[in-house]
Scaffold this active site. Structure first.
Site, PDB file in Angstrom:
ATOM      1  N   VAL A   1      45.489  41.959  30.403  1.00 35.52           N
ATOM      2  CA  VAL A   1      44.259  41.004  30.702  1.00 35.52           C
ATOM      3  C   VAL A   1      43.294  41.993  30.266  1.00 35.52           C
ATOM      4  CG1 VAL A   1      43.054  39.644  32.163  1.00 35.52           C
ATOM      5  CG2 VAL A   1      45.309  39.619  32.222  1.00 35.52           C
TER       6      VAL A   1
ATOM      7  N   PHE B   1      54.377  45.701  35.261  1.00 40.01           N
ATOM      8  CA  PHE B   1      54.570  44.930  34.058  1.00 40.01           C
ATOM      9  C   PHE B   1      53.282  44.610  33.482  1.00 40.01           C
ATOM     10  CE2 PHE B   1      54.976  42.162  37.648  1.00 40.01           C
ATOM     11  CZ  PHE B   1      54.238  41.238  37.721  1.00 40.01           C
TER      12      PHE B   1
ATOM     13  N   ARG C   1      31.219  40.357  31.412  1.00 46.59           N
ATOM     14  CA  ARG C   1      30.604  39.576  32.599  1.00 46.59           C
ATOM     15  C   ARG C   1      29.740  38.600  32.013  1.00 46.59           C
ATOM     16  NH1 ARG C   1      33.539  42.904  34.105  1.00 46.59           N
ATOM     17  NH2 ARG C   1      33.016  44.649  35.508  1.00 46.59           N
ATOM     18  N   ARG C   2      30.452  37.726  30.960  1.00 42.04           N
ATOM     19  CA  ARG C   2      29.584  36.438  30.275  1.00 42.04           C
ATOM     20  C   ARG C   2      30.949  35.309  30.625  1.00 42.04           C
ATOM     21  NH1 ARG C   2      27.781  38.954  24.643  1.00 42.04           N
ATOM     22  NH2 ARG C   2      27.249  40.874  25.424  1.00 42.04           N
ATOM     23  N   GLY C   3      31.988  35.745  31.487  1.00 43.47           N
ATOM     24  CA  GLY C   3      32.873  34.569  31.923  1.00 43.47           C
ATOM     25  C   GLY C   3      33.861  34.517  30.991  1.00 43.47           C
ATOM     26  N   VAL C   4      34.473  35.233  30.130  1.00 47.37           N
ATOM     27  CA  VAL C   4      35.284  35.402  29.345  1.00 47.37           C
ATOM     28  C   VAL C   4      36.851  35.374  30.067  1.00 47.37           C
ATOM     29  CG1 VAL C   4      36.713  36.711  27.458  1.00 47.37           C
ATOM     30  CG2 VAL C   4      34.304  36.543  27.270  1.00 47.37           C
TER      31      VAL C   4
ATOM     32  N   TYR D   1      41.035  39.866  40.769  1.00 47.33           N
ATOM     33  CA  TYR D   1      41.771  38.663  40.724  1.00 47.33           C
ATOM     34  C   TYR D   1      41.782  37.714  42.101  1.00 47.33           C
ATOM     35  CZ  TYR D   1      43.586  40.656  36.552  1.00 47.33           C
ATOM     36  OH  TYR D   1      43.541  41.441  35.342  1.00 47.33           O
TER      37      TYR D   1
HETATM   38  C1  LIG Z   1      38.159  43.037  34.008  1.00 50.66           C
HETATM   39  C2  LIG Z   1      37.768  42.349  33.233  1.00 50.66           C
HETATM   40  C3  LIG Z   1      38.889  41.652  32.373  1.00 50.66           C
HETATM   41  C4  LIG Z   1      36.499  41.195  33.507  1.00 50.66           C
HETATM   42  O1  LIG Z   1      36.273  40.478  32.329  1.00 50.66           O
HETATM   43  P1  LIG Z   1      35.046  39.697  32.117  1.00 50.66           P
HETATM   44  O2  LIG Z   1      34.972  38.744  31.028  1.00 50.66           O
HETATM   45  O3  LIG Z   1      33.665  40.829  32.488  1.00 50.66           O
HETATM   46  O4  LIG Z   1      34.904  38.770  33.663  1.00 50.66           O
HETATM   47  P2  LIG Z   1      33.895  37.355  33.926  1.00 50.66           P
HETATM   48  O5  LIG Z   1      32.635  37.425  33.227  1.00 50.66           O
HETATM   49  O6  LIG Z   1      34.828  36.237  33.293  1.00 50.66           O
HETATM   50  O7  LIG Z   1      33.965  37.458  35.420  1.00 50.66           O
HETATM   51  C5  LIG Z   1      34.267  36.602  36.231  1.00 50.66           C
HETATM   52  C6  LIG Z   1      33.837  37.127  37.611  1.00 50.66           C
HETATM   53  O8  LIG Z   1      34.692  38.434  37.939  1.00 50.66           O
HETATM   54  C7  LIG Z   1      33.867  39.365  38.248  1.00 50.66           C
HETATM   55  N1  LIG Z   1      34.292  40.600  38.013  1.00 50.66           N
HETATM   56  C8  LIG Z   1      34.850  40.838  36.598  1.00 50.66           C
HETATM   57  N2  LIG Z   1      35.299  42.060  36.656  1.00 50.66           N
HETATM   58  C9  LIG Z   1      35.068  42.610  37.702  1.00 50.66           C
HETATM   59  C10 LIG Z   1      35.413  44.042  38.161  1.00 50.66           C
HETATM   60  N3  LIG Z   1      36.016  44.918  37.464  1.00 50.66           N
HETATM   61  N4  LIG Z   1      34.904  44.139  39.229  1.00 50.66           N
HETATM   62  C11 LIG Z   1      34.170  43.225  40.175  1.00 50.66           C
HETATM   63  N5  LIG Z   1      34.211  42.180  39.917  1.00 50.66           N
HETATM   64  C12 LIG Z   1      34.720  41.654  38.636  1.00 50.66           C
HETATM   65  C13 LIG Z   1      32.235  39.006  37.901  1.00 50.66           C
HETATM   66  O9  LIG Z   1      31.367  39.602  38.198  1.00 50.66           O
HETATM   67  C14 LIG Z   1      32.432  37.613  37.872  1.00 50.66           C
HETATM   68  O10 LIG Z   1      32.255  37.156  39.089  1.00 50.66           O
HETATM   69  P3  LIG Z   1      31.651  35.622  39.591  1.00 50.66           P
HETATM   70  O11 LIG Z   1      32.654  34.505  38.948  1.00 50.66           O
HETATM   71  O12 LIG Z   1      31.499  35.711  40.876  1.00 50.66           O
HETATM   72  O13 LIG Z   1      30.416  35.601  38.776  1.00 50.66           O
HETATM   73  C15 LIG Z   1      37.027  43.195  31.980  1.00 50.66           C
HETATM   74  O14 LIG Z   1      35.831  44.007  32.816  1.00 50.66           O
HETATM   75  C16 LIG Z   1      37.975  44.177  31.476  1.00 50.66           C
HETATM   76  O15 LIG Z   1      38.599  43.885  30.399  1.00 50.66           O
HETATM   77  N6  LIG Z   1      37.899  45.472  32.103  1.00 50.66           N
HETATM   78  C17 LIG Z   1      39.011  46.479  31.551  1.00 50.66           C
HETATM   79  C18 LIG Z   1      40.461  46.515  31.696  1.00 50.66           C
HETATM   80  C19 LIG Z   1      40.929  45.665  32.961  1.00 50.66           C
HETATM   81  O16 LIG Z   1      40.511  45.966  33.927  1.00 50.66           O
HETATM   82  N7  LIG Z   1      41.671  44.663  32.838  1.00 50.66           N
HETATM   83  C20 LIG Z   1      42.234  43.876  33.969  1.00 50.66           C
HETATM   84  C21 LIG Z   1      43.736  44.466  33.899  1.00 50.66           C
HETATM   85  S1  LIG Z   1      44.658  44.142  35.176  1.00 50.66           S
END
Ligand SMILES: CC(C)(COP(=O)(O)OP(=O)(O)OC[C@H]1O[C@@H](n2cnc3c(N)ncnc32)[C@H](O)[C@@H]1OP(=O)(O)O)[C@@H](O)C(=O)NCCC(=O)NCCS
Length: 404
Positions: free
Chosen positions: A81, A404, A89-92, A122
């Site tokens: 993921v 995994f 932080r745009r909802g992807v 999550y």
């Molecule tokens: C974690 C990750 C996938 C989040 O993606 P994103 O598109 O920025 O997340 P979204 O914009 O859809 O955010 C959804 C919500 O989660 C929150 N959120 C997302 N990532 C977060 C994080 N690392 N810590 C705290 N909150 C987080 C956002 O603030 C948002 O909150 P809301 O729904 O209350 O407004 C991205 O930051 C990423 O790729 N990180 C590095 C790789 C990683 O850690 N992947 C997960 C592997 S298990």
């Protein structure tokens, strides 16, 4: 902001979607590596998000079964993921999680499970922290056992090609004992366990495979690496245990006795061990393992009714849950668990909780009483938490020995 989210259709799209997370790992996305990964996840289980014609995020789900108390359920094994840093932080992520859980629901998979890079991500999608695990660094001087014994079986080395046939049946036996273990396909065994490319060794030697035999039966195996080293003339070598699994208590004791007796190491390193691992009671000085615990599997009940009906329980009795599930509204409402089956009910609820909390309790690793103490479940009738814990508890903490 909305994004187009759909599954990928070829290796190019798959690679871009995986590279959303791959870059954070410092991964070089070679075609060979991506193809190997695509074979395991498959295109129809890899979602990507597009913005202005480019892939900006990805989320995959392995298809496997997860062992649950007394059962084995089809599960979406959520993996890779990631969102490109240009679009965070745009909802992807939210769009990807939406598409992925709907897909699992349509496929009739009652569970989704994952390992989280960070604990904050999550929960909002209904994943609950369902098990714990830890790593050990045990100094060679402290590997004595608490009680004297004579090993009852023998250890034998295997070539990787022999391990490919001999080891999977033992893994399957162990999986029937422990909730939290995922099924491994032949492809998984080949690519993830048997193959041993240099890039995965991190300075250590190749994988060594051993099996433990007793009365003509292979009851345990271990895979480990030597990482040699010297400091001022003395060894600082590590013995790194990749995996050590046993299907009987005697095999577990004898296998670890073998591993801990190997000469020339300064420390034994093992990872992802459950908090009720046998070593805590086998060793004379378990404190010396310096066990450091963290979170392991996160579980999402995709279908509350099918998930609750798909495991066994440790006691008779009934409990009514009032489940709050904004992300998967088909789970919302009251569910009565009785005689091992869950169904919709109009009865008054005993416990009110989120789908996330029910995911935490599901494998028996996190008590309802603990959830309530943390403000994550509410007891609506006296004694309901104790009753529910009597049903859900299991004789082992859920254990997932591989990320995994
Ligand atoms: C974690 C990750 C996938 C989040 O993606 P994103 O598109 O920025 O997340 P979204 O914009 O859809 O955010 C959804 C919500 O989660 C929150 N959120 C997302 N990532 C977060 C994080 N690392 N810590 C705290 N909150 C987080 C956002 O603030 C948002 O909150 P809301 O729904 O209350 O407004 C991205 O930051 C990423 O790729 N990180 C590095 C790789 C990683 O850690 N992947 C997960 C592997 S298990």
């Amino acid at each position: 902001m909305s994004f187009e989210v759909r599954t990928v259709k070829d290796l190019d799209e798959f690679s871009s979607a995986v590279f959303a997370i791959g870059q954070y790992f410092g991964l070089t996305p070679t075609e060979e590596r991506m193809q190997r990964f695509l074979d395991q996840i498959t295109a129809e289980r890899m979602h990507a998000a597009w913005s202005n014609g480019s892939i900006v995020g990805g989320a995959g789900a392995f298809k496997f079964n997860l062992s649950v108390p007394g059962g084995d359920l089809p599960t979406a094994g959520v993996t890779v993921v990631g969102v490109y840093p240009t679009h965070r932080r745009r909802g992807v992520l939210r769009s990807l999680m939406r598409a992925q859980v709907d897909d699992a629901h349509e496929r009739g998979e009652p569970l989704a499970a994952l390992w989280a890079s960070e604990e904050t991500i999550y929960g909002r999608y209904g994943y609950g922290l369902a098990s714990f695990c830890g790593e050990i660094k045990l100094a060679h001087e402290y590997t004595s056992f608490a009680q004297p014994f004579e090993p009852e079986g023998t250890i034998r080395f295997l070539e990787p090609e022999e391990a490919r046939d001999a080891v999977p049946p033992v893994y399957e036996r162990v999986r029937q004992l422990w909730p939290g273990m995922f099924s491994r396909s032949p492809l998984w065994w080949e690519h993830r366990e048997i193959k041993d490319p240099e890039e995965r060794r991190e300075g250590a030697g190749p994988k060594r495979w051993v099996v433990y035999e007793r009365d003509g039966s292979i009851d345990a195996y271990a895979c480990y690496r030597h990482k040699p080293g010297w400091d001022e003339g003395s060894t600082v070598a590590q013995l790194q245990i990749v995996e050590a699994l046993a299907a009987t208590p005697t095999a577990e004791r004898d296998l670890w006795a073998y591993l801990l007796s190997i000469d020339w190491k300064a420390t034994v390193h093992a990872y992802l061990l459950p908090p009720d691992h046998a070593l805590f009671l086998l060793l004379a000085t378990p404190r010396r393992m310096r066990y450091r615990m963290g979170d392991s599997l996160w579980v999402r009940l995709v279908d509350v009714g099918a998930a609750l009906s798909g495991r066994k329980y440790s006691a008779e009795g009934a409990v009514v849950f009032d489940v709050h599930d904004e992300f998967c509204p088909w789970n919302e409402g009251r569910w009565k668990l009785e005689d091992g089956a869950a169904a919709r009910t109009d009865d008054d609820a005993d416990i009110a909780l989120s789908a996330q909390s029910l995911g935490s309790a599901y494998l028996g690793g996190v008590p309802f009483a603990a959830l309530a103490r943390a403000g994550r479940a509410e007891e609506l009738k006296d004694g309901a938490l104790t009753r529910a814990d009597g049903l859900f508890r299991w004789d082992r903490h859920p254990w997932c020995p591989e990320i995994f």
